[in-house]
Enzyme design. Structure first.
Site, short mmCIF file in Angstrom:
data_model
loop_
_atom_site.label_atom_id
_atom_site.label_comp_id
_atom_site.label_asym_id
_atom_site.label_seq_id
_atom_site.Cartn_x
_atom_site.Cartn_y
_atom_site.Cartn_z
N GLU A 1 0.85 -1.19 0.00
CA GLU A 1 0.00 0.00 0.00
C GLU A 1 0.89 1.24 0.00
O GLU A 1 0.43 2.33 0.27
CB GLU A 1 -0.95 -0.01 1.21
CG GLU A 1 -0.27 -0.06 2.57
CD GLU A 1 -1.25 0.02 3.73
OE1 GLU A 1 -1.91 -0.98 4.01
OE2 GLU A 1 -1.36 1.10 4.35
N CYS B 1 -3.61 -4.19 4.47
CA CYS B 1 -2.74 -5.20 5.10
C CYS B 1 -3.06 -6.62 4.65
O CYS B 1 -2.38 -7.56 5.03
CB CYS B 1 -2.81 -5.09 6.61
SG CYS B 1 -2.38 -3.46 7.20
N HIS C 1 -2.22 -11.21 11.57
CA HIS C 1 -1.83 -9.86 11.16
C HIS C 1 -1.78 -9.05 12.45
O HIS C 1 -2.76 -8.99 13.20
CB HIS C 1 -2.85 -9.24 10.19
CG HIS C 1 -2.63 -7.79 10.03
ND1 HIS C 1 -1.44 -7.28 9.58
CD2 HIS C 1 -3.41 -6.71 10.33
CE1 HIS C 1 -1.50 -5.96 9.58
NE2 HIS C 1 -2.68 -5.59 10.04
#
Lengths: 419, 90
Positions: free
Chosen positions: A82, A114, A250
C-alpha cells in the site's frame, strides 16, 4: 493431491529502528495505557530506503539460494503493497531487474491494505495448483513503509491515531511459492474469507494515513470470528483450540492480538482468563517476537508473524499453523498450513534474528531528522539524489549487501548495491 | 419510541452494561457510572471497550456485528444501539 506452499521465506526488517518506549515518552503518550500494547521496537525507513529496496533486500537471499535453472522458473513476481510511489507502474518491474529474474515472468502489484500479502500468497498458490505451467515458481514480495506523519485535521479519523506512530514500521517479506513447500505446506482449500465495505483505516492522500482505530479493532474482531467460522464450514471438525499448534496473526500491535485471541477463546470455549493467558504464551506469542521488533509492516505483517513462529516455535514434529490476515476496508482470511521439523533450519539459514539485531538504534533526534529528510523523497518527486551522507554509517554497518535508492531521475528510480 | 416499555428496557440494558463494565474494569464502582460518561473516562482502552460491548451482547443474547458500535461516543449511545437491536429481536 498436488502439494503447494512456501519453499523459502525471508524477512528484511530495515537498517534502523527506534525504541518505541522512548517515542511514547517523547510524544507524551499515556504510559499506563501504552504498556498493554506490547510494542518494543519499530523499524524506520531511511530516506534512501523505499518499498523496492526493502523488497529486493528480503528476496535477494532467496534468489541467491537458487540454481540458475530454478531462478528461471520464477514465472510471476507479485508485489503486495500500500506504499507504492506510482499509480500505474508496478514495483515488480524494478524488483525483477535488480534480482536478475527471467523476463518470461508476469510482473504486477496487488493492493488491499494489510491483506495484500495474503492475496499475493493465495494467487501464487492457485497458480501452482492450476498446473498450467508445471514446476513454475511464484515470488511474492510484500513490502510496506510508513514514512510520514498522520494526515492532518481533526474529527473521528484522527482521534486516538497517535498510537499509530509507535506501531507503524517498515520492512518486507519475500515468499517463494512452489510445488516444493519446504517451509510451509498450505492446507489446500482450507480458506475462510470474509470482507465488506467499512471505512476504518486508509491512505486517502500520498505519504500519509488516516484512520479510526476503534472501528478498525471492531472490524478486525468481526472478521476473525466470521472468517474462522467460514474456515470451519470448509474444514469439518476444525477447532480453534485443538487444531493449531500455533496461530499467526496480522499484528498491528501485540496488545490487539492478545485481545483478539482472548475474545475467540472466551466466546467459543468460555475459557477462564488465566488459562487464556497460558494458551496465548504458548500458541500466539512466538508469532509476536518479530512483530514486536519491526512494527506493523502492513501487507507483510501476516508473513512476518508466520516467520516469527517458524523461527521461534518448537518443531520437533510436523505442526499445523492457523493464519489470520486482515486488511482495512476490508478483506480478511483464515487459512492454515503445516511446518515440518526441517523447515525451521531451512529458514534459519537467512539469519532473520541476527539481521534484526544488527539494525542501527536511532536516537529521538536522529528519528526526527529521518522524518524531516524523508520529505525530500515524498510521493511525486521528479528529480532528487537522496543525501547518502546522512547517517552514512547505517548504510555500511550490516556486513551483507543491501540495495539502496541512489537517485530519482525524471521519476525513474535508480538503486545501488552497498556491501 | 418513548413508551414506558422502552424506557424500562433502556434501564435494564444500562444495568447489564454496568455489570459488564465492572467485570472488565474491576476497579470501577458500578453505582458511580453515569450513562452520559464515556468508557475512556472510566479507564477503558479500546480492547476493554470492545470486551464490554461483547459481554453486554452475550448477556442480552443479542448478535450484532461489532462494527455497529463504530462511532459510539458514550455509554448512552452504546445502550441505544443495544436497545434498538433488542426491539428488532423481540
Amino acid at each position: 493431491m498436488q502439494s503447494v506452499g512456501i519453499e523459502m521465506l525471508n524477512i528484511f526488517g530495515g537498517s534502523a529502528y527506534l525504541d518505541v518506549d522512548q517515542l511514547a515518552s517523547h510524544r507524551g503518550l499515556d504510559k499506563t495505557r501504552f504498556d498493554n500494547l506490547l510494542m518494543k521496537e519499530k523499524s524506520v525507513a531511511l530516506p534512501y530506503e523505499d518499498p523496492v529496496s526493502l523488497g529486493v533486500n528480503a528476496a535477494k537471499p532467496i534468489i541467491d539460494a537458487l540454481s540458475e535453472h530454478e531462478k528461471d522458473r520464477i514465472e510471476m513476481l507479485i508485489t503486495c503493497t500500500e506504499s507504492s510511489f506510482d499509480f500505474g507502474k508496478s514495483m515488480s518491474a524494478y524488483m525483477q531487474d535488480y534480482l536478475g529474474l527471467n523476463r518470461n515472468c508476469r510482473l504486477f502489484e496487488i493492493k488491499s491494505a494489510c491483506y495484500s500479502g495474503t492475496a499475493g500468497l493465495q494467487m501464487g498458490v492457485n497458480f501452482v495448483l492450476s498446473q498450467v505451467s508445471p514446476g513454475a515458481k511464484v515470488l511474492v514480495i510484500a513490502t510496506d513503509i510508513s514514512r510520514f506523519l498522520v494526515a492532518e485535521g481533526g474529527g473521528v479519523l484522527s482521534e486516538g491515531w497517535s498510537f499509530a506512530e509507535p506501531s507503524s514500521g517498515a520492512g518486507a517479506a519475500a515468499m517463494l511459492v512452489s510445488d516444493r513447500p519446504d517451509v510451509f505446506q498450505i492446507d489446500v482449500g482450507a480458506n475462510g474469507y470474509y470482507g465488506f465495505e467499512v471505512m476504518d483505516t486508509c491512505r486517502p492522500v500520498a505519504d500519509s494515513e488516516a484512520g479510526d482505530s476503534d472501528l478498525s479493532l471492531l472490524s478486525y474482531l468481526d472478521c476473525l470470528a466470521q472468517s474462522f467460522s467460514e474456515y470451519q464450514k470448509r474444514v469439518p471438525g476444525a477447532d480453534y483450540r485443538e487444531s493449531f499448534s500455533y496461530l499467526a496473526f496480522h499484528t498491528p500491535f501485540g496488545g490487539m492480538i492478545k485481545g483478539a485471541h482472548r475474545t475467540m477463546m472466551r466466546k467459543m470455549f468460555k475459557t477462564k482468563a488465566d488459562a487464556i493467558e497460558e494458551d496465548f504464551d504458548e500458541r500466539v506469542f512466538p508469532g509476536l517476537v518479530y512483530c514486536q521488533r519491526v512494527g506493523n509492516i502492513m501487507g507483510a505483517t501476516t508473513a512476518l508473524s508466520l516467520a516469527s513462529i517458524i523461527g521461534n516455535g518448537m518443531f520437533d514434529s510436523p505442526k499445523r499453523i492457523g493464519c489470520f490476515s486482515y486488511g482495512s476496508g476490508c478483506c480478511s482470511e483464515f487459512f492454515s498450513g503445516v511446518v515440518m521439523p526441517e523447515s525451521q533450519a531451512r529458514m534459519k539459514t537467512f539469519g532473520i534474528t541476527e539481521k534484526l539485531n544488527q539494525r542501527y538504534r536511532l536516537s529521538m533526534d536522529e528519528y526526527d531528522a529521518v522524518i524531516e529528510k524523508s520529505a525530500t523523497v515524498r510521493f511525486g518527486t521528479r528529480n532528487v539524489k537522496p543525501d547518502i551522507g546522512f547517517m552514512s554509517g547505517v548504510r555500511e554497518s550490516m556486513g551483507f549487501p543491501r540495495l539502496f535508492l541512489k537517485e530519482i531521475k525524471e521519476y525513474h528510480r535508480l538503486y545501488e548495491w552497498v556491501q | 419510541m418513548n413508551t414506558g416499555e422502552s424506557v424500562l428496557e433502556k434501564i435494564n440494558v444500562f444495568s447489564v452494561v454496568k455489570n459488564a463494565i465492572t467485570e472488565v474494569l474491576p476497579d470501577v464502582d458500578s453505582e458511580s457510572v453515569d450513562i452520559e460518561q464515556n468508557l475512556k473516562s472510566l479507564g477503558a482502552n479500546s480492547i476493554d471497550r470492545t470486551e464490554i460491548v461483547m459481554l453486554s451482547m452475550e448477556k442480552l443474547d443479542i448478535k450484532l456485528p461489532l462494527v455497529s458500535f463504530g462511532g459510539v461516543e458514550n455509554i448512552k449511545e452504546m445502550v441505544d444501539v443495544l436497545v434498538d437491536a433488542f426491539d428488532g429481536n423481540s
